[in-house]
Design a protein around this motif. Sequence first.
Motif: not given
Length: 198
Positions: A134-139, A186-192
């Motif tokens: 997958e492509q990284d969606p984060l800036s 926290i969930d977002a950080a874990r996924i990333a």
Amino acid sequence: MNILLAEDQAMIRTALASLLQLEADFQVTEAADGSAALKLLKQQPFDLLLSDIEMPGLSGIELAQYIQQQQLDTKVVIITTFGRAGYVKRAMDAGVGGFLLKDAPVEQLVQAIQQVMAGKKVVGSELLLNSLGEQDPLSDKERQALRLAADGKSTSEIAAALYIAEGTARNYLSEAISKLHAANRIDAARIARQKGWL
């Protein structure tokens, strides 16, 4: 060849430095984390940075970005335990010349260093396959805010660390949460982190 070795696990760092110095033309300077490596990069020139990714202070990719921004002549090889898809793409965007898993034989690492010094790109085959994910969606700003959130920082502390308004920090976090379909920061950080985007 003057090599800066950035690795926060002392046993791995010492063993790697010893193995590399068995090569006649390798001179190795050790840095215990990303911040120490940055300080050394500012003090003297190195032919090559050999760095772990996840370290206290700055990550290996952030060190590579610094080298790229400062237009230093230092080549970069990343070694990691984690074959996460997002890492390879971010590393290559930061001008990294080589990317290998730590379980590669030392001969393969030496060969990769020599190839990178000769201007070639070297990526371990397993990592190359993973990077097609997958492509990284984060800036970059969302990534920085998420990393600080994962360290337990409050929104106001994140804003202060990134020199932005609190509302802007909140926006970065909510964007990241939304893009990753996460329940909270926290969930977002874990996924990333799991995907190698952090």
